[in-house]
Motif scaffolding. Structure first.
Motif, PDB file in Angstrom:
ATOM      1  N   THR A 147      -4.144  25.122  37.627  1.00  0.00           N
ATOM      2  CA  THR A 147      -5.401  25.822  37.861  1.00  0.00           C
ATOM      3  C   THR A 147      -5.158  27.305  38.079  1.00  0.00           C
ATOM      4  N   PRO A 148      -6.168  28.133  37.799  1.00  0.00           N
ATOM      5  CA  PRO A 148      -6.069  29.539  38.178  1.00  0.00           C
ATOM      6  C   PRO A 148      -5.858  29.647  39.680  1.00  0.00           C
ATOM      7  N   ARG A 149      -5.241  30.728  40.101  1.00  0.00           N
ATOM      8  CA  ARG A 149      -5.014  30.904  41.534  1.00  0.00           C
ATOM      9  C   ARG A 149      -6.306  31.413  42.177  1.00  0.00           C
ATOM     10  N   PRO A 150      -7.001  30.530  42.904  1.00  0.00           N
ATOM     11  CA  PRO A 150      -8.276  30.942  43.477  1.00  0.00           C
ATOM     12  C   PRO A 150      -8.088  31.704  44.777  1.00  0.00           C
ATOM     13  N   ARG A 151      -9.161  32.340  45.218  1.00  0.00           N
ATOM     14  CA  ARG A 151      -9.138  32.920  46.545  1.00  0.00           C
ATOM     15  C   ARG A 151      -9.045  31.797  47.574  1.00  0.00           C
ATOM     16  N   PRO A 152      -8.364  32.037  48.706  1.00  0.00           N
ATOM     17  CA  PRO A 152      -8.241  30.975  49.716  1.00  0.00           C
ATOM     18  C   PRO A 152      -9.612  30.504  50.184  1.00  0.00           C
ATOM     19  N   GLU A 153      -9.733  29.188  50.368  1.00  0.00           N
ATOM     20  CA  GLU A 153     -10.969  28.603  50.878  1.00  0.00           C
ATOM     21  C   GLU A 153     -10.793  28.220  52.337  1.00  0.00           C
ATOM     22  N   ALA A 154     -11.813  28.475  53.123  1.00  0.00           N
ATOM     23  CA  ALA A 154     -11.787  28.016  54.505  1.00  0.00           C
ATOM     24  C   ALA A 154     -11.940  26.496  54.522  1.00  0.00           C
ATOM     25  N   ALA A 155     -11.191  25.853  55.387  1.00  0.00           N
ATOM     26  CA  ALA A 155     -11.286  24.406  55.492  1.00  0.00           C
ATOM     27  C   ALA A 155     -12.639  24.011  56.070  1.00  0.00           C
ATOM     28  N   LEU A 156     -13.266  23.038  55.451  1.00  0.00           N
ATOM     29  CA  LEU A 156     -14.501  22.495  55.999  1.00  0.00           C
ATOM     30  C   LEU A 156     -14.203  21.726  57.284  1.00  0.00           C
ATOM     31  N   PRO A 157     -15.156  21.613  58.174  1.00  0.00           N
ATOM     32  CA  PRO A 157     -14.932  20.824  59.386  1.00  0.00           C
ATOM     33  C   PRO A 157     -14.547  19.392  59.034  1.00  0.00           C
ATOM     34  N   ALA A 158     -13.580  18.852  59.754  1.00  0.00           N
ATOM     35  CA  ALA A 158     -13.171  17.471  59.527  1.00  0.00           C
ATOM     36  C   ALA A 158     -14.374  16.543  59.700  1.00  0.00           C
ATOM     37  N   ARG A 159     -14.360  15.462  58.929  1.00  0.00           N
ATOM     38  CA  ARG A 159     -15.503  14.549  58.947  1.00  0.00           C
ATOM     39  C   ARG A 159     -15.006  13.109  58.972  1.00  0.00           C
ATOM     40  N   THR A 160     -15.571  12.312  59.852  1.00  0.00           N
ATOM     41  CA  THR A 160     -15.236  10.892  59.947  1.00  0.00           C
ATOM     42  C   THR A 160     -16.482  10.065  59.668  1.00  0.00           C
ATOM     43  N   ILE A 161     -16.353   9.119  58.745  1.00  0.00           N
ATOM     44  CA  ILE A 161     -17.452   8.234  58.376  1.00  0.00           C
ATOM     45  C   ILE A 161     -17.016   6.809  58.707  1.00  0.00           C
ATOM     46  N   PRO A 162     -17.696   6.123  59.599  1.00  0.00           N
ATOM     47  CA  PRO A 162     -17.285   4.753  59.935  1.00  0.00           C
ATOM     48  C   PRO A 162     -17.549   3.799  58.785  1.00  0.00           C
ATOM     49  N   GLY A 163     -16.823   2.703  58.740  1.00  0.00           N
ATOM     50  CA  GLY A 163     -17.104   1.650  57.785  1.00  0.00           C
ATOM     51  C   GLY A 163     -18.299   0.831  58.233  1.00  0.00           C
ATOM     52  N   SER A 164     -18.605  -0.195  57.468  1.00  0.00           N
ATOM     53  CA  SER A 164     -19.725  -1.051  57.848  1.00  0.00           C
ATOM     54  C   SER A 164     -19.430  -2.485  57.452  1.00  0.00           C
ATOM     55  N   ALA A 165     -19.946  -3.417  58.240  1.00  0.00           N
ATOM     56  CA  ALA A 165     -19.760  -4.836  57.972  1.00  0.00           C
ATOM     57  C   ALA A 165     -20.822  -5.320  56.987  1.00  0.00           C
ATOM     58  N   PRO A 166     -20.553  -6.396  56.247  1.00  0.00           N
ATOM     59  CA  PRO A 166     -21.591  -6.967  55.384  1.00  0.00           C
ATOM     60  C   PRO A 166     -22.735  -7.516  56.214  1.00  0.00           C
ATOM     61  N   ARG A 167     -23.910  -7.665  55.592  1.00  0.00           N
ATOM     62  CA  ARG A 167     -25.069  -8.124  56.352  1.00  0.00           C
ATOM     63  C   ARG A 167     -24.896  -9.553  56.856  1.00  0.00           C
ATOM     64  N   ARG A 168     -24.068 -10.326  56.167  1.00  0.00           N
ATOM     65  CA  ARG A 168     -23.759 -11.675  56.642  1.00  0.00           C
ATOM     66  C   ARG A 168     -22.364 -11.650  57.258  1.00  0.00           C
ATOM     67  N   ALA A 169     -22.259 -11.973  58.529  1.00  0.00           N
ATOM     68  CA  ALA A 169     -20.974 -11.894  59.223  1.00  0.00           C
ATOM     69  C   ALA A 169     -19.962 -12.815  58.569  1.00  0.00           C
ATOM     70  N   GLN A 170     -18.730 -12.338  58.465  1.00  0.00           N
ATOM     71  CA  GLN A 170     -17.693 -13.179  57.883  1.00  0.00           C
ATOM     72  C   GLN A 170     -17.101 -14.082  58.955  1.00  0.00           C
ATOM     73  N   PRO A 171     -16.603 -15.243  58.570  1.00  0.00           N
ATOM     74  CA  PRO A 171     -16.097 -16.194  59.557  1.00  0.00           C
ATOM     75  C   PRO A 171     -14.784 -15.728  60.179  1.00  0.00           C
ATOM     76  N   ASP A 172     -14.493 -16.271  61.343  1.00  0.00           N
ATOM     77  CA  ASP A 172     -13.194 -16.021  61.963  1.00  0.00           C
ATOM     78  C   ASP A 172     -12.136 -16.784  61.184  1.00  0.00           C
ATOM     79  N   THR A 173     -11.188 -16.056  60.627  1.00  0.00           N
ATOM     80  CA  THR A 173     -10.154 -16.643  59.798  1.00  0.00           C
ATOM     81  C   THR A 173      -8.829 -15.996  60.137  1.00  0.00           C
ATOM     82  N   ALA A 174      -7.770 -16.770  60.090  1.00  0.00           N
ATOM     83  CA  ALA A 174      -6.454 -16.209  60.352  1.00  0.00           C
ATOM     84  C   ALA A 174      -6.178 -15.065  59.381  1.00  0.00           C
TER      85      ALA A 174
END
Length: 365
Positions: free
Chosen positions: A90-117
């Protein structure tokens, strides 16, 4: 004739034992001129999202008809390639400021999964092991991404990622675009088969709606930005991907050093391995670290090869909830002078500004 996609079929996706020979045009990032509007010029931002193709429901229905059982069977494992040519195209771009760190949680399916080993895990697994646990998170959120290139039909690994549209998967840039060549070079006919298990599609396919990668990958094939996301239409039977299957979370801008990351993929071959056939979900586990002094990539030890491209690197994976945080994807490997894999190191683009921008772009579709 109805324009809506028909209900999913339970199809077999068994694939050949060895990866087919891939055309050089598919393996090598393509050179492409870029003007200012396409990402070149003094204000070029390599981390910006590059808007890709979209499909209406009627077009998605045609994609569904394209993927016959025979085509799914013949789809070849996509390469887990190595960079060719310049390391910093890539061309050498001007330095970019880092965006604020972001955390996105996961999500469970609407139907709970069974307890399994849960599958047994150890602190470090550099020689991949079968995951098992099909039908449960996290396996049900990880699947095979099928697509069409000028060289034929291929498949990668991808994972459902939590998003406002509830229908997004995360993968590598080279699973949606050859790298270089501009906005007209995107691949076609994307379809996602989650929880693929030895040739079975237990939940059916989800059909393509929209894709995007980074400008640096689209315009120049820069491996530091080899990442992508795809949005899919809700399925007539099961609805939204994340609602039905669950979804992995994400951590953007969290650094390259992670103590315990689980790397998933559907490998058809590997480094000094002969027991992969592309039909099973495998995993490695261990620490990640920055690549080089500039810290523009990540590396960990794992011997999975073709077909594992795009597989998620999941940090803080807790099996009691079934999800963790995606921090990388399988992108490339090292090779020796003869073009053979030279070690068990596997690399990912750093998930900082570029990943945040692509995530935001595809979340809006």
């Amino acid at each position: 004739m109805h324009d809506q996609p028909p209900p999913p079929r339970r199809v077999r996706l068994r694939l050949p034992l060895a990866a087919a020979v891939l055309l050089a045009a598919f393996l090598t990032p393509q050179a492409g001129a870029a003007d200012q509007s396409a990402g070149g010029g003094a204000d070029y931002r390599p981390t910006a999202a590059a808007a890709g193709p979209a499909a209406t429901p009627a077009q998605a229905a045609r994609i569904h008809r394209y993927w016959t059982e025979a085509r799914l069977h013949r789809a070849r494992p996509a390469p887990l390639p190595h960079p060719r040519g310049r390391q910093h195209p890539t061309p050498r771009p001007r330095p970019e400021a880092a965006l604020p760190a972001r955390t996105i949680p996961g999500s469970a399916p609407r139907r709970a999964q069974p307890d399994t080993a849960a599958p047994s895990r150890t602190a470090v697994v550099s020689a991949a092991r079968r995951w098992g646990g099909q039908g449960l998170m996290p396996a049900r959120t990880i699947g095979q991404l099928f697509f069409t290139t000028p060289a034929g039909d291929f498949r990668c690994t991808a994972s459902v990622i939590n998003s406002v549209n509830r229908n997004m998967v995360w993968t590598s840039g080279h699973c949606v675009h050859p790298g270089g060549g501009g906005p007209g070079a995107y691949y076609r006919n994307f379809v996602f088969v989650p929880d693929a298990d030895n040739g079975l599609a237990p939940h059916g396919p989800w059909l393509f709606r929209y894709a995007a990668t980074t400008r640096a990958w689209q315009q120049y094939g820069d491996w530091h930005y080899d990442l992508a996301a795809i949005a899919f239409h809700p399925q007539p039977v099961h609805g939204n991907l994340a609602d039905y299957l669950g979804a992995q979370g994400a951590r953007f801008g969290s650094g390259q050093d992670h103590r315990d990351v689980v790397n998933f993929g559907f490998p058809a071959d590997g480094y000094r391995r002969t027991d992969f056939d592309g039909g099973d979900l495998w995993y490695c586990e261990g620490p990640t670290s920055a690549v080089g002094a500039t810290g523009t990539g990540m590396v960990m030890r794992c011997d999975m090869g073709h077909g594992s491209s795009g597989g998620p690197w999941i940090d803080d994976l807790r099996l009691d909830r079934g999800w963790g945080y995606i921090v990388g994807t399988n992108s490339r490997r090292d090779v020796d002078a003869d073009g053979n894999w030279s070690d068990d190191l596997i690399y990912s683009a750093y998930h900082g500004n570029a990943a945040m921008n692509v995530y935001t772009e595809v979340s809006a579709h």
